[in-house]
Every structure is written in C-alpha cells, then in structure tokens.
Design a protein around this motif. Structure first.
Motif, PDB file in Angstrom:
ATOM      1  N   TYR A 233     -10.277  19.295   4.918  1.00 21.45           N
ATOM      2  CA  TYR A 233      -9.076  18.470   5.086  1.00 21.45           C
ATOM      3  C   TYR A 233      -9.201  17.180   4.294  1.00 21.45           C
ATOM      4  O   TYR A 233      -8.249  16.726   3.664  1.00 21.45           O
ATOM      5  CB  TYR A 233      -8.836  18.175   6.567  1.00 21.45           C
ATOM      6  CG  TYR A 233      -8.377  19.398   7.321  1.00 21.45           C
ATOM      7  CD1 TYR A 233      -7.025  19.693   7.415  1.00 21.45           C
ATOM      8  CD2 TYR A 233      -9.294  20.250   7.909  1.00 21.45           C
ATOM      9  CE1 TYR A 233      -6.588  20.820   8.088  1.00 21.45           C
ATOM     10  CE2 TYR A 233      -8.875  21.384   8.580  1.00 21.45           C
ATOM     11  CZ  TYR A 233      -7.515  21.668   8.670  1.00 21.45           C
ATOM     12  OH  TYR A 233      -7.098  22.794   9.330  1.00 21.45           O
ATOM     13  N   VAL A 234     -10.415  16.578   4.340  1.00 14.82           N
ATOM     14  CA  VAL A 234     -10.653  15.346   3.585  1.00 14.82           C
ATOM     15  C   VAL A 234     -10.403  15.610   2.097  1.00 14.82           C
ATOM     16  O   VAL A 234      -9.697  14.854   1.424  1.00 14.82           O
ATOM     17  CB  VAL A 234     -12.098  14.839   3.822  1.00 14.82           C
ATOM     18  CG1 VAL A 234     -12.386  13.632   2.934  1.00 14.82           C
ATOM     19  CG2 VAL A 234     -12.289  14.493   5.284  1.00 14.82           C
ATOM     20  N   ASP A 235     -10.935  16.733   1.609  1.00 17.31           N
ATOM     21  CA  ASP A 235     -10.744  17.079   0.194  1.00 17.31           C
ATOM     22  C   ASP A 235      -9.261  17.264  -0.143  1.00 17.31           C
ATOM     23  O   ASP A 235      -8.795  16.817  -1.180  1.00 17.31           O
ATOM     24  CB  ASP A 235     -11.483  18.375  -0.149  1.00 17.31           C
ATOM     25  CG  ASP A 235     -12.988  18.173  -0.130  1.00 17.31           C
ATOM     26  OD1 ASP A 235     -13.414  16.997  -0.145  1.00 17.31           O
ATOM     27  OD2 ASP A 235     -13.720  19.179  -0.085  1.00 17.31           O
ATOM     28  N   VAL A 236      -8.558  17.958   0.742  1.00 12.34           N
ATOM     29  CA  VAL A 236      -7.148  18.234   0.467  1.00 12.34           C
ATOM     30  C   VAL A 236      -6.349  16.936   0.404  1.00 12.34           C
ATOM     31  O   VAL A 236      -5.539  16.741  -0.503  1.00 12.34           O
ATOM     32  CB  VAL A 236      -6.556  19.185   1.533  1.00 12.34           C
ATOM     33  CG1 VAL A 236      -5.040  19.271   1.385  1.00 12.34           C
ATOM     34  CG2 VAL A 236      -7.182  20.561   1.403  1.00 12.34           C
ATOM     35  N   PHE A 237      -6.619  16.037   1.338  1.00 14.69           N
ATOM     36  CA  PHE A 237      -5.858  14.792   1.319  1.00 14.69           C
ATOM     37  C   PHE A 237      -6.200  13.936   0.113  1.00 14.69           C
ATOM     38  O   PHE A 237      -5.388  13.120  -0.334  1.00 14.69           O
ATOM     39  CB  PHE A 237      -6.053  14.014   2.630  1.00 14.69           C
ATOM     40  CG  PHE A 237      -5.201  14.543   3.735  1.00 14.69           C
ATOM     41  CD1 PHE A 237      -3.811  14.492   3.626  1.00 14.69           C
ATOM     42  CD2 PHE A 237      -5.758  15.129   4.866  1.00 14.69           C
ATOM     43  CE1 PHE A 237      -3.008  15.000   4.630  1.00 14.69           C
ATOM     44  CE2 PHE A 237      -4.957  15.650   5.870  1.00 14.69           C
ATOM     45  CZ  PHE A 237      -3.577  15.578   5.748  1.00 14.69           C
ATOM     46  N   ALA A 238      -7.412  14.113  -0.434  1.00 13.42           N
ATOM     47  CA  ALA A 238      -7.794  13.340  -1.608  1.00 13.42           C
ATOM     48  C   ALA A 238      -7.270  13.968  -2.903  1.00 13.42           C
ATOM     49  O   ALA A 238      -7.354  13.366  -3.968  1.00 13.42           O
ATOM     50  CB  ALA A 238      -9.315  13.220  -1.668  1.00 13.42           C
ATOM     51  N   ASP A 239      -6.725  15.178  -2.779  1.00 12.58           N
ATOM     52  CA  ASP A 239      -6.337  15.945  -3.963  1.00 12.58           C
ATOM     53  C   ASP A 239      -4.928  15.539  -4.420  1.00 12.58           C
ATOM     54  O   ASP A 239      -3.949  15.785  -3.742  1.00 12.58           O
ATOM     55  CB  ASP A 239      -6.356  17.437  -3.556  1.00 12.58           C
ATOM     56  CG  ASP A 239      -5.964  18.337  -4.711  1.00 12.58           C
ATOM     57  OD1 ASP A 239      -5.635  17.833  -5.792  1.00 12.58           O
ATOM     58  OD2 ASP A 239      -5.985  19.570  -4.498  1.00 12.58           O
ATOM     59  N   SER A 240      -4.855  14.908  -5.575  1.00 12.82           N
ATOM     60  CA  SER A 240      -3.547  14.419  -6.026  1.00 12.82           C
ATOM     61  C   SER A 240      -2.629  15.582  -6.396  1.00 12.82           C
ATOM     62  O   SER A 240      -1.410  15.479  -6.295  1.00 12.82           O
ATOM     63  CB  SER A 240      -3.711  13.474  -7.217  1.00 12.82           C
ATOM     64  OG  SER A 240      -4.227  14.190  -8.313  1.00 12.82           O
TER      65      SER A 240
END
Lengths: 275, 312
Positions: B77-84
C-alpha cells in the motif's frame, strides 16, 4: 394542436436533421460494412474509395485465420451461461417478488452491490484460482464468471416482470385449489415468459461482448470472439478490410439479437428499474 | 432530486404489498430456498475473489519468481500511494468517467428529444442509433483506431484536412470519443423511456396556459426526467469506470501513460509485471474508493429502484 404550414415545415426540417444525425452517428459502422467487401488495397486509399468491385475474399480470409473455433467458444459460453443464469435467477426472482421473503430488500441490495465492485479487483485471484484448478484457457471458467456477472442483472430484471403478474390472478388460482406447480405453469409462466426471453437476450448480449475476463483468462484454446479481434492490434497496419469483415461477423449475432430485444434493452440495462 | 418525480407516489402507494398483504406465517426456509442457489453462487463468484485480493495485497508475490510469496504487511500500500503513475491512472479514470458520462448523457438527451416525436422512419432511426451499443466494444475500438483516427488513411483527417495522429496527440480524447459513441445509445434509450413516461396531461395543460417550449422543457420535462437522468448517470458510471477494451485496443494506455486508467494499469502490473501483491493492493484501493462513492450512489439508487414497486 394546429398544424400550420410553418409548423409542418419546421417538423420536416427536424425530421431531416434527426435522420442526418443518425446516419452520421452510425457512419463508422456503415464504413465498416463497406470496407469488409473491399480488397486490402482498396481499403487504403487517400482519398477513401466509395465505389469499388465488392469481394468476399476478406470473409474467406478470416475463416482461414481460424475464426470458427472462436465463434464456437463464444456460442458455447453464451448459451451455457445464459441457461445457468435462468436456472438460478428465475427462482430467485420468484422468491423476491411473487412470494417475497422478509429480507427482500437486503438481498436485492446485495445483488446490486456486486455490480459496483470493479472487476479489476477480482481478476488476479481469478487468474490464480483458474490456474490452480486447471481452468485457465478453459471455456468453463468463462461460463462460471459470466453467470456471476449476469445473474444480479437478471434477478433485478425478472423481478420487475414477476411483479407485473396480477395478484388477483394468483389469489383466484389459490382459491380454486391450484397447487404451486399448476399455478406456476398456468398463471405465472404465461405472464412472465416474454420477460424471461428478454432477460435471456440481454444476458446473451453481455456474454457475447465481454472482453476483460476473456482476454485475461483465455488464449488460443478457449478464446472468444473478442479475443480473436485482439489478434488484429499487432497487424492492424496491414489488414483493414479483413479487420472490418471480422468485426462485422463478430458483432452480427449480437446486433441481430439487440435489434429484436430493443424494447427490452433499457429495462435490462437498468436492471429492471425502468420499463 | 426533490422534484415531482411521477413514479414516486405510485411506488409508495404500492409498498404495502411487501410489508402487509400476503405473508403466510412460517415456511421461512421453504420461501428462501429458491433464492439460495443464486445468492450462494453470487457470493462465491464475486466476494471470494475479492477477499483473496485483500489477502494477496498484504503479500510480496511475483509470479515469475516461484517461492517469492511472503507476508509484508502494508508495504504494498505504501508503494502504491508513492507511485505517481497510480495517481495519474486514478486521475484519468475520474476524468474519463465524469466526462464520458456527462457528454453521452447530454448527447443522449438531445437524441431522445429528437426521437420523442412522430416522424417518418422513426423506428429505423432508433434502430440505427442503438447499433453502436450492440457492436462488440472490441470491434468498435479497433474500427475507430483504424478507419477513423489513422493519420494517413483515416476518415477524420480526410474530412478535416491535415494529418493529425489523433491517438498519439490526443489519446484521452480519442479513447473518450469511442466510449461516448458506444454509450450514447444507452443514454438515449433510457432518457427516451423517461420522456415517454411523462404525463401528457401536464404538458397539454401547460401548453394551454401558454408556456413556451423552453419554459415547458425546463420546468416540466427536465424535473420529470430527473430520476431517469440519475439512473443513467449511475449505470453509465458503473460501466464506464471499468473501461478497458478501448484503452487496451486503441492506445495501450499510451503514449507513455497518457491514457492509462486504473483497470488498464492494474492489468499491466499484474499481467506484464506479474506483481500480484502490488496489483492486489491497487485493486483493494479501487474497491474502497468505489465503495465510498457507491454508498452514496446506492442510497440514490434505492430511491430510483424502489424496492417495493419498481419504477413503473
């Protein structure tokens, strides 16, 4: 209403405009129809050709490319899933209308809510499950999924048809001592039969045109008609006329079904909310 | 919304049917039995996969690396939210959904008004107009891509002149054109049903009172249509939010990620990147967002789909 000369002229102008818009709107499809009878070289000309010697070579071409197995898969998946939807959906709609259970509104809400779940959220587990149970690239996987996809729609739609059975007729039948099977056969079924047919047609349309599951869960063996068309994105620079023929043949069954079902289309698409 | 929807009083009038008239006591399970197979089937086919998506979303799992599957908590989830790119895809999804729904409704309303009168060949015109909806979306997308938008031989450039490469210069607009073209017939049919359900007496009375055409449209027809318009917007949104065919076949989400929407992006991460964990996390986020919107939508829907009577 008075129909003055001016009013009548305005009326025919409006009719003309309506016709023009309709023709403009379906123009891409008319062009597809035309292109499917061209040779490939006639399909690419600048300016585009309107007059040409029609040929059936493109239709022969797509049959050679192995179109028939895809057509067969589509037909199988569509028929089987539609039958399954009716087998599961008709009794459910009955339980929610003629003989309503207490939780009718919850059950209907649940069916409706499944249509709101984005399908992408389910595709990954469906892929993994299909792989584990050997259903990847298998027509039965699509039969099951299309049944799940159309069932909520069908329950809503058929419920609205069941609700139209006059209560008095059922009561009268009961008083005459008719048992449930007799009631169903003599009273209810004749009234809802056209509704069931319409529901089936809607399910056919949706199953035939479904793309997302088909493209992700099938390949050469169980591919349906839309999957066949995907083959053209790699070679689209080369075979426009053949693509047009394929698009035409792939769509024709649904177009015909849809023309017949057009009066019921709205009701089906709106899940029975609107007649 | 608070307008004089003609069906509402009728629907409320028939609601006692469900609550009072016939409910012979007992036999609960016998009555429920016909419903159960459909209910169970739907739960298994639609809810179980979603539960698995939730489970997968907490795992690091790449299909090309066997044995890579392990629990990682919220890191996907952290990665997804950081993914522009994810945010871009989300924005595109909102843009496509809102614009396509509004435009196809506006055009649909226009066409429905044109069709709501008697004229020569009316049923032929109606049949023509619904046909784009019946063509396989995949076929429609490929047709627009080739015969309409092609820079050299496409009909659009032939008519407009110039040699614009529509799909690479205006990818979103091109995709939306196809989606709007495909969904306008549905809007037309639904709105036409609404127009034909409005009471003729009110219209005639207004005419007798000397109301002008525009006045009648704005203060009588439009309010009476509101339920149908709401329904059209909601159903259109449900389907258009999931748009995949047009993007996959016309632009492949490109150029770059210019026309990538959420369904396409998740598909790419799952089936080209084989990243099960991350694409599942995206799926869950999409579902949560959809649920928030759907909660409001469902409330609206239930007013429209009056459970007791249905819109008649």
């Amino acid at each position: 209403m008075r129909t003055s000369l001016r009013g009548r002229l305005g009326g025919s102008a409006l009719t003309l405009v309506t016709w023009l818009i309709a023709i403009l709107f379906v123009f891409p499809l008319l062009w597809m129809l035309l292109t499917s009878f061209k040779t490939e070289s006639a399909a690419y000309t600048d300016p585009p050709t309107l007059f040409f010697t029609p040929t059936l070579e493109q239709f022969a071409g797509i049959l050679e490319r192995g179109f028939l197995p895809y057509l067969g898969n589509s037909a199988f998946v569509t028929v089987m899933s539609t039958l399954a939807v009716l087998a599961l959906g008709v009794p459910a709609a009955y339980a929610l209308s003629i003989s309503p259970i207490r939780q009718t509104s919850n059950a209907l809400g649940f069916f409706l809510s499944t249509k709101m779940l984005p399908i992408v959220a389910a595709i990954i587990p469906l892929y993994v499950i299909s792989q584990n149970v050997q259903l990847l690239d298998n027509v039965w996987a699509l039969v099951i999924l299309y049944t799940g996809m159309n069932l909520p729609l069908a329950v809503w739609m058929m419920r609205s048809f069941f609700l139209e059975v006059p209560k008095e007729m059922i009561e009268a039948g009961r008083i005459d001592g008719a048992n449930l099977p007799t009631l169903l056969r003599r009273v209810i079924l004749p009234v809802v039969a056209p509704g069931i047919a319409a529901t089936a047609l809607i399910c056919v349309i949706f199953s035939w045109t479904e793309f997302f599951y088909a493209v992700n869960l099938t390949a050469a063996r169980a591919g349906t008609v839309p999957v066949f068309l995907v083959g053209f994105i790699t070679s689209e620079g080369l075979y426009w006329a053949q693509l047009s023929a394929a698009a035409l043949m792939a769509s024709l069954p649904v177009v015909i079904v849809g023309w017949f079902a057009q009066n019921h289309l709205v009701r089906g698409l709106s899940m029975g909310a609107v007649k | 919304m608070t307008s004089t929807a003609p069906a509402a009083p009728q629907a409320t009038a028939s609601s006692p049917v469900r609550t009072t008239t016939r409910r012979p006591a007992g036999g609960g399970w016998k009555r429920r039995a016909p419903l159960l197979p459909a209910l169970l089937f739907t739960i298994v086919v639609t809810q179980v996969p979603f539960l698995l998506t939730v489970i997968y979303s907490f795992q690091s799992w790449n299909l090309v690396r066997p044995g890579s599957q392990h629990f990682v908590g919220f890191s996907n989830y952290v990665d997804v939210f950081a993914d522009s790119q994810f945010r871009g895809a989300m924005l595109n999804t909102v843009l496509i959904t809102v614009l396509c729904v509004l435009l196809s409704m506006a055009i649909g309303l226009g066409l429905a008004l044109l069709l709501d009168r008697k004229f020569l060949g009316r049923s032929v015109v109606r049949t023509l107009l619904i046909t784009p909806f019946l063509i396989l979306p995949a076929a429609g997308a490929l047709l627009w891509k080739t015969t309409m938008f092609d820079p050299t031989y496409g009909l659009l450039n032939f008519v407009l002149g110039g040699n614009t490469d529509w799909l690479s210069e205006f990818p979103l607009a091109a995709v939306m054109t196809q989606i709007i073209w495909q969904w306008t017939p549905f809007m037309t049919l639904l709105i036409l049903a609404g127009l034909q359900a409005q009471s003729k007496e009110v219209l005639e009375a207004a005419q007798v009172d000397g109301a002008g055409r525009w006045r009648m449209f704005a203060s009588i027809t439009l309010p009476q249509l509101s339920r149908y318009l709401q329904l059209a917007a909601l159903l259109g949104a449900i389907y258009i939010v999931n748009s995949f065919d047009a993007i996959y076949l016309m632009t492949q989400g490109g150029p770059g990620t210019a026309s990538t929407n959420l369904p396409f992006y998740i598909y790419q991460r799952a089936f080209q990147g084989f990243d099960i964990g991350q694409s599942s996390a995206m799926g869950v986020i999409v579902v949560v967002l959809t649920l928030i919107v759907a909660t409001f939508a469902l409330r609206l829907m239930f007013r429209t789909f009056d459970v007791s009577g249905g819109v008649k």
